[in-house]
Motif scaffolding. Structure first.
Motif, PDB file in Angstrom:
ATOM      1  N   PHE A 157       0.828  -1.205   0.000  1.00 37.21           N
ATOM      2  CA  PHE A 157       0.000   0.000   0.000  1.00 37.21           C
ATOM      3  C   PHE A 157       0.865   1.260   0.000  1.00 37.21           C
ATOM      4  O   PHE A 157       0.566   2.233  -0.682  1.00 37.21           O
ATOM      5  CB  PHE A 157      -0.934   0.005   1.219  1.00 37.21           C
ATOM      6  N   ARG A 160       2.287   1.804  -3.421  1.00 42.74           N
ATOM      7  CA  ARG A 160       1.254   2.376  -4.306  1.00 42.74           C
ATOM      8  C   ARG A 160       1.127   3.881  -4.065  1.00 42.74           C
ATOM      9  O   ARG A 160       1.093   4.674  -5.021  1.00 42.74           O
ATOM     10  CB  ARG A 160      -0.091   1.698  -4.043  1.00 42.74           C
ATOM     11  N   GLU A 161       1.023   4.251  -2.802  1.00 46.12           N
ATOM     12  CA  GLU A 161       0.839   5.664  -2.480  1.00 46.12           C
ATOM     13  C   GLU A 161       2.066   6.490  -2.901  1.00 46.12           C
ATOM     14  O   GLU A 161       1.924   7.605  -3.396  1.00 46.12           O
ATOM     15  CB  GLU A 161       0.561   5.840  -0.981  1.00 46.12           C
ATOM     16  N   LEU A 163       4.030   5.769  -5.427  1.00 47.09           N
ATOM     17  CA  LEU A 163       3.982   5.895  -6.897  1.00 47.09           C
ATOM     18  C   LEU A 163       2.895   6.885  -7.321  1.00 47.09           C
ATOM     19  O   LEU A 163       3.130   7.715  -8.213  1.00 47.09           O
ATOM     20  CB  LEU A 163       3.707   4.524  -7.535  1.00 47.09           C
TER      21      LEU A 163
END
Lengths: 169, 404
Positions: A157, A160-161, A163
């Motif tokens: 997670f 993802r954040e 990126l």
């Protein structure tokens, strides 16, 4: 993410099991893109990806007699590629710091590809395996015995954040 | 659900890993919280980009070339493992052993051949077959051939029916110049009837032959299907009692074949013969000429000449003389015209029999004469008859033969 075997693939597998190299080369050509792509995404270096693609196919040639045709061949060979790449990554990771190994021999990449390759080894492996190759957390956990499933999730997670933040979405 | 909880669950929500209850709670929160909704949209956009993320680099094609090379190298190294590299000394030694083996084999073959030539000749040693196939070839084929030959000889031997029984109707039988007490005639023997004797000779599976006084015959072959009797002189009558008799009567230059019936043959001292058919018909063969003589007809067979034209037994002498002229004295057109003028419908087989020996012009005349009595059957043409077609002549002869 796994592609079912077509009759042609099964035929080629049968011939390869009999030791017919030409049939195996044909099988390798069909799966070349998948194997190379995953090797590159994990290793982040074209030359290394090339070298590990060849290693992957040779390992597959050695083991093809034990391959079960009910399994997806593309999935099976991709797993070999991932295993070899991860082993290599962890070997390098142990020898050097992660920062040294980045951007050695990259191709012209999109922002996202470049960002993925710039991730740390562990984050990259988790991200590539889960979000790009469709691995489950359990499957990823097999490569990180020291990490709990929740830790893997948390790292994913965060990646993802990170990126999303870099991409200005 | 507060914003903190919602933000964590957004990942699970997009990974489709939430239970339905939590999913509804997240959805409800997203409807009510603008900030969290924005986060959700960012995350969804990110996932959309991942879905269409292309492979960064096309795989270099030399990967497959490298793989092929590696596989080939492996094959080569495996082959080397099977035949490991030998030192020159080992090679020489191995070569020497091979040479010696070859030499030994050659010497052995030569020795065996020499032994075979000397010992085999005395039947002391049988040939030494080198394979199963040769055994079969050497042993089975000759056995089959021998068995076949034995059966054939046995079957052929069964056909020999000598001696033939002799019955003296009057007087006595003379076999090879002496009066026979046995009443049997063996193959190769001559049977004679003197001027006072009348003898009947039984022909196995055919019938009988009667020798009139002053006649002599020789049993040339006594074999079923190939019985042959030569008439030396005199008058003999052959009476066959089967449908397909197998008896040949040999004359000086012709052979008479019985085609079921009764016929008589007279042979004079000049070896000129005359055949008269009482019933059925006969075939006379002289070189490549075949003449058919039917019941009620007679035919002269002069020594070293072709058989004469068959003529009705009760035909007038004038007709018989003209036919004799045609056969032996080159009677020509005049003779043919006379024969045609004398011939009746029952003489038509005679006219047909003249055709092979007539000129083309005479054939036209004979054809016309026969047509006046018996139109040619289907398949027989004027041109064919004038050309002397043997099949057509026989077909027409057969067609007329049963009508008269």
């Amino acid at each position: 993410m796994s592609t079912p075997n077509t009759n042609y693939i099964i035929y080629l597998i049968g011939l390869s099991k009999q030791g017919r190299q030409q049939a195996f080369i044909e099988l390798s050509t069909i799966n070349l893109k998948n194997v190379f792509a995953v090797s590159y995404r994990l290793l982040g270096d074209v030359e290394e990806a090339k070298s590990f693609s060849v290693k992957t196919f040779l390992r597959a040639w050695d083991k093809i007699k034990h391959f079960d045709e009910s399994e997806s061949f593309s999935h099976w060979i991709k797993n070999i590629a991932i295993r070899l790449a991860i082993e290599e990554l962890f070997r390098i990771h142990d020898e050097k710091t992660s920062g040294e190994y980045k951007k050695k021999n990259t191709a012209d990449l999109t922002d996202l590809e470049e960002l993925i390759i710039s991730l740390s080894v562990e984050d990259r492996v988790i991200f590539v395996l889960h979000d790009l190759e469709g691995y489950s957390y359990r499957g990823i956990g097999a490569y990180f015995p020291e990490l709990m499933a929740d830790e893997i999730k948390t790292r994913l997670f965060k990646t993802r954040e990170y990126l999303i933040g870099k991409l200005n979405l | 659900m507060n914003c903190e909880e919602a933000k964590i669950n957004l990942h699970h929500f997009l990974d489709n890993e939430l239970d339905s209850k939590t999913k509804k709670e997240v959805e409800a929160h997203l409807h009510s919280c603008e900030s969290c909704y924005k986060e959700f949209m960012k995350l969804r956009k990110f996932f959309d980009r991942l879905k269409i993320l292309p492979y960064a680099v096309d795989p270099p094609q030399d990967i497959i070339e490298s793989l092929s090379k590696e596989l080939l190298d492996r094959s080569a190294s495996e082959a080397k493992k099977v035949t490991p590299e030998q030192s020159p000394n080992v090679k020489i030694k191995k070569g020497k052993i091979t040479q010696e083996k070859k030499l030994k084999a050659e010497r052995s073959a030569v020795r065996k051949s020499a032994v075979s030539r000397t010992i085999l000749g005395y039947g002391l040693l049988k040939p030494y077959p080198t394979s199963k196939f040769e055994w079969k070839e050497i042993v089975i084929i000759p056995i089959i051939l021998i068995l076949f030959a034995v059966f054939y000889l046995y079957y052929d031997f069964q056909k020999y029916n000598s001696p033939w029984d002799i019955q003296c109707l009057d007087g006595y039988a003379i076999i090879n110049g002496t009066i026979s007490p046995s009443g049997k005639l063996e193959q190769g023997e001559t049977l004679s009837a003197d001027k006072t004797s009348h003898i009947s000779l039984h022909i196995p599976y055919v019938g009988r032959m009667e020798l009139s006084p002053g006649s002599s015959v020789e049993l040339e072959k006594a074999k079923e299907g190939d019985n042959t009797v030569k008439v030396n002189y005199g008058f003999v009558k052959v009476i066959s009692t089967v449908l397909m008799p197998s008896i040949k009567i040999a004359l000086s230059s012709s052979i008479v074949l019985d085609k079921a019936g009764t016929f008589s043959i007279s042979v004079d001292n000049n070896r000129n013969a005359n055949v008269t058919v009482e019933s059925g018909f006969i075939e006379i063969n002289h070189k490549d000429i075949s003449t058919f003589v039917k019941e009620g007809f007679t035919c002269s067979i002069n020594d070293n000449y072709r058989p004469g034209t068959p003529v009705r037994t009760n035909a007038p002498d004038t007709l018989k003389r003209e036919i004799g002229k045609f056969d032996y004295f080159k009677g020509g057109r005049e003779s043919v015209e006379k024969i045609i003028s004398l011939a009746k419908d029952s003489d038509m087989p005679t006219l047909l029999s003249m055709i092979p020996f007539a000129s083309r012009q005479q054939r036209e005349m004979l054809f016309q004469a026969v047509v006046n009595y018996f139109p040619p059957p289907l398949g027989v043409t004027r041109l064919g008859i004038v050309d002397g077609d043997k099949d057509m002549l026989y077909k027409w002869w057969e067609d007329i033969e049963w009508q008269i």
